[in-house]
Design a protein around this motif. Structure first.
Motif, PDB file in Angstrom:
ATOM      1  N   ALA A   1      -9.240   5.743   8.903  1.00 25.37           N
ATOM      2  CA  ALA A   1      -8.599   6.838   9.634  1.00 25.37           C
ATOM      3  C   ALA A   1      -8.853   6.714  11.131  1.00 25.37           C
ATOM      4  O   ALA A   1      -7.981   7.027  11.952  1.00 25.37           O
ATOM      5  N   ARG A   2     -10.037   6.235  11.490  1.00 28.67           N
ATOM      6  CA  ARG A   2     -10.355   6.036  12.900  1.00 28.67           C
ATOM      7  C   ARG A   2      -9.427   4.991  13.517  1.00 28.67           C
ATOM      8  O   ARG A   2      -8.988   5.123  14.663  1.00 28.67           O
TER       9      ARG A   2
ATOM     10  N   ASP B   1      -6.378   4.432  12.740  1.00 27.81           N
ATOM     11  CA  ASP B   1      -5.110   5.106  13.025  1.00 27.81           C
ATOM     12  C   ASP B   1      -5.173   5.843  14.362  1.00 27.81           C
ATOM     13  O   ASP B   1      -4.214   5.828  15.144  1.00 27.81           O
ATOM     14  N   LYS B   2      -6.297   6.493  14.633  1.00 26.35           N
ATOM     15  CA  LYS B   2      -6.437   7.261  15.867  1.00 26.35           C
ATOM     16  C   LYS B   2      -6.565   6.356  17.094  1.00 26.35           C
ATOM     17  O   LYS B   2      -6.154   6.743  18.195  1.00 26.35           O
TER      18      LYS B   2
ATOM     19  N   LYS C   1     -15.326   6.696   7.708  1.00 33.16           N
ATOM     20  CA  LYS C   1     -13.879   6.946   7.781  1.00 33.16           C
ATOM     21  C   LYS C   1     -13.210   6.062   8.840  1.00 33.16           C
ATOM     22  O   LYS C   1     -12.389   6.524   9.654  1.00 33.16           O
TER      23      LYS C   1
ATOM     24  N   ARG D   1       0.871   0.852   4.636  1.00 31.12           N
ATOM     25  CA  ARG D   1       1.652   1.699   5.537  1.00 31.12           C
ATOM     26  C   ARG D   1       3.145   1.424   5.429  1.00 31.12           C
ATOM     27  O   ARG D   1       3.965   2.224   5.882  1.00 31.12           O
TER      28      ARG D   1
ATOM     29  N   GLU E   1     -15.954   3.373   4.324  1.00 30.81           N
ATOM     30  CA  GLU E   1     -15.615   4.647   3.684  1.00 30.81           C
ATOM     31  C   GLU E   1     -16.407   5.806   4.281  1.00 30.81           C
ATOM     32  O   GLU E   1     -15.833   6.849   4.610  1.00 30.81           O
TER      33      GLU E   1
ATOM     34  N   GLY F   1      -5.298   0.121   9.736  1.00 26.43           N
ATOM     35  CA  GLY F   1      -5.423   1.482   9.246  1.00 26.43           C
ATOM     36  C   GLY F   1      -5.362   1.658   7.749  1.00 26.43           C
ATOM     37  O   GLY F   1      -5.245   2.785   7.272  1.00 26.43           O
ATOM     38  N   SER F   2      -5.442   0.569   6.980  1.00 24.79           N
ATOM     39  CA  SER F   2      -5.417   0.683   5.520  1.00 24.79           C
ATOM     40  C   SER F   2      -6.295  -0.418   4.939  1.00 24.79           C
ATOM     41  O   SER F   2      -6.766  -1.309   5.641  1.00 24.79           O
TER      42      SER F   2
END
Length: 420
Positions: A322-323, A325-326, A319, A250, A316, A243-244
């Motif tokens: 961020a995906r 993370d979900k 995204k 994180r 980028e 996620g990064s």
């Protein structure tokens, strides 16, 4: 399952060639989260090949960018004062994304070379600082840092180290989940003898172990207290996998060096590197006559750099960090639903788009071949997972959706049922 009936001259990494030489699984095509065998059968790529196909297969924009660069300048060395614009652009972009200010980027062709680079630079840094006795390198049990000489030498998977002799002197390993074990090793060896400590944010090939709460922050603090260089091995964890960008953000970490590869190009071309904090680079960048006598022939390869830049654009634009993370929780939930299966001993995950299902200890003791047979059964069901120590690991492309994640869980349960 597709197996090639021919005998092969190709020596496969980590393979029992007695078994493999007459039957290989031939991958012929990739598209999104899917791969296809030579008969055209489709499989969900639950491992993103070897952890790296983060943006998925068949992204034509990466292929087109590489082809355009090849038509202009396919490759050229960046040794000494030679340079090329794609390598410079990639280094600048990675420096801006890094969690350290004014970071420098040393480019390689893969994760193993990145580990070798970081280890040699750590030792050379202390020479330049007037402390040449600081040569000892610490790492963790279960750690995987590639299969080059240094990576094998500091790795914590004993079966990978066996039979090669002492490849790198002055190395030792500490417990993978106990920060006090690091402190004890420092007290025993002496901080004035230790160059660096290497750690993966999430341990990958050693069995897929997320960090215990506070562990990474704890070892970073201990390293800072003793002025030991903290090297984060983000070869697996980087570029969205947890996620990064570099797999350390994180936890609020600012390592002295970060090794990377795999997801930086999503595997479209071989490329890796080391992100180097300003203080580590300073003796070499701000003083004359101090070259770092190290480098790979294809370091700064312009075509590989262009592929990386196109891959970063996709990460980028879509995204995908961020995906990730979900997707973290849905993937973990799909695996946790297997925890009640009688063949399962433990489920690990919940930190990033990766996880593992370890088989029950009594089952493995009674049947050492159970893991591979289960993996093959799951592949027959159309899903690729990876045998890893005592577990089956998953790390799908970041473009996977939740229904496809459910397919992974369903196939793994049915494969475990077949084993039972």
């Amino acid at each position: 399952m597709s197996t090639a009936p021919r005998n092969t001259a190709l020596w496969h990494p980590f393979a029992d060639m007695f078994e493999v030489k007459n039957g290989q699984f031939c991958v012929s095509k990739g598209d999104g989260v899917w791969i296809y065998d030579q008969e055209g059968r489709r499989y969900l790529d639950g491992t993103a090949s070897l952890w790296y196909a983060n943006v998925g297969h068949g992204r034509t924009e990466i292929a087109e960018a590489a082809a355009a660069q090849m038509r202009e300048l396919e490759s050229y060395s960046v040794f000494n004062d030679f340079t090329n614009r794609p390598a410079e652009a990639l280094a600048d972009r990675l420096s801006q994304l890094a969690p350290m200010d004014n970071a420098k980027i040393f480019l390689t062709t893969g994760g193993g070379e990145s580990i070798d680079t970081a280890a040699k630079l750590a030792r050379q840094y202390w020479v330049q600082r007037g402390q040449p006795r600081r040569t000892h390198i610490l790492s963790r049990g279960h750690a995987y840092h590639g299969t080059n000489g240094v990576g094998t030498g500091i790795g914590g998977i004993e079966v990978n180290r066996a039979g090669f002799g002492e490849l790198v002197p002055e190395t030792s390993r500490v417990a993978h989940d106990d920060a006090e074990s690091l402190r004890e090793a420092i007290d025993r060896i002496g901080a004035d003898r230790i160059a660096a400590f290497f750690a993966e944010p999430v341990m990958g090939a050693g069995g897929l172990y997320p960090p215990q709460p506070g562990y990474l922050e704890g070892v970073a603090k201990i390293c800072a207290e003793h002025e030991i260089l903290f090297v984060a091995d983000a070869v697996i964890c980087g570029f969205g996998r947890v996620g990064s960008w570099f797999g350390v953000e994180r936890w609020g970490l600012r390592p002295d060096m970060i090794t990377f590869a795999k997801g930086v190009t999503s595997g479209y071309l071989p490329l890796g590197g080391v992100v180097i904090a300003e203080r580590v680079a300073e003796p070499f960048w701000n003083h004359p006559g101090r070259p770092f006598r190290h480098g790979a022939t294809y370091s700064g390869h312009p075509t590989a750099a262009v592929a990386a830049l196109a891959n970063l654009d996709i990460l980028e634009r879509e995204k995908l960090l961020a995906r990730a993370d979900k997707l973290e929780l849905p993937l973990h939930d799909a695996l946790r639903r297997l925890a009640d299966h009688p063949a399962v001993g433990e489920v690990r995950g919940g930190t990033g788009v990766l996880g593992a299902v370890e088989l029950a200890p009594d089952l493995l003791a009674a049947d050492p071949g159970a893991l591979v047979r289960t993996q093959l059964a799951i592949r027959e069901l159309g899903v690729i997972v990876r045998p890893l120590g005592k577990a089956l690991a998953v790390s799908p492309p970041l473009i996977i959706n939740e229904s496809e994640i459910d397919l992974i869980g369903t196939a793994m349960r049915e494969g475990l049922d077949r084993l039972a």
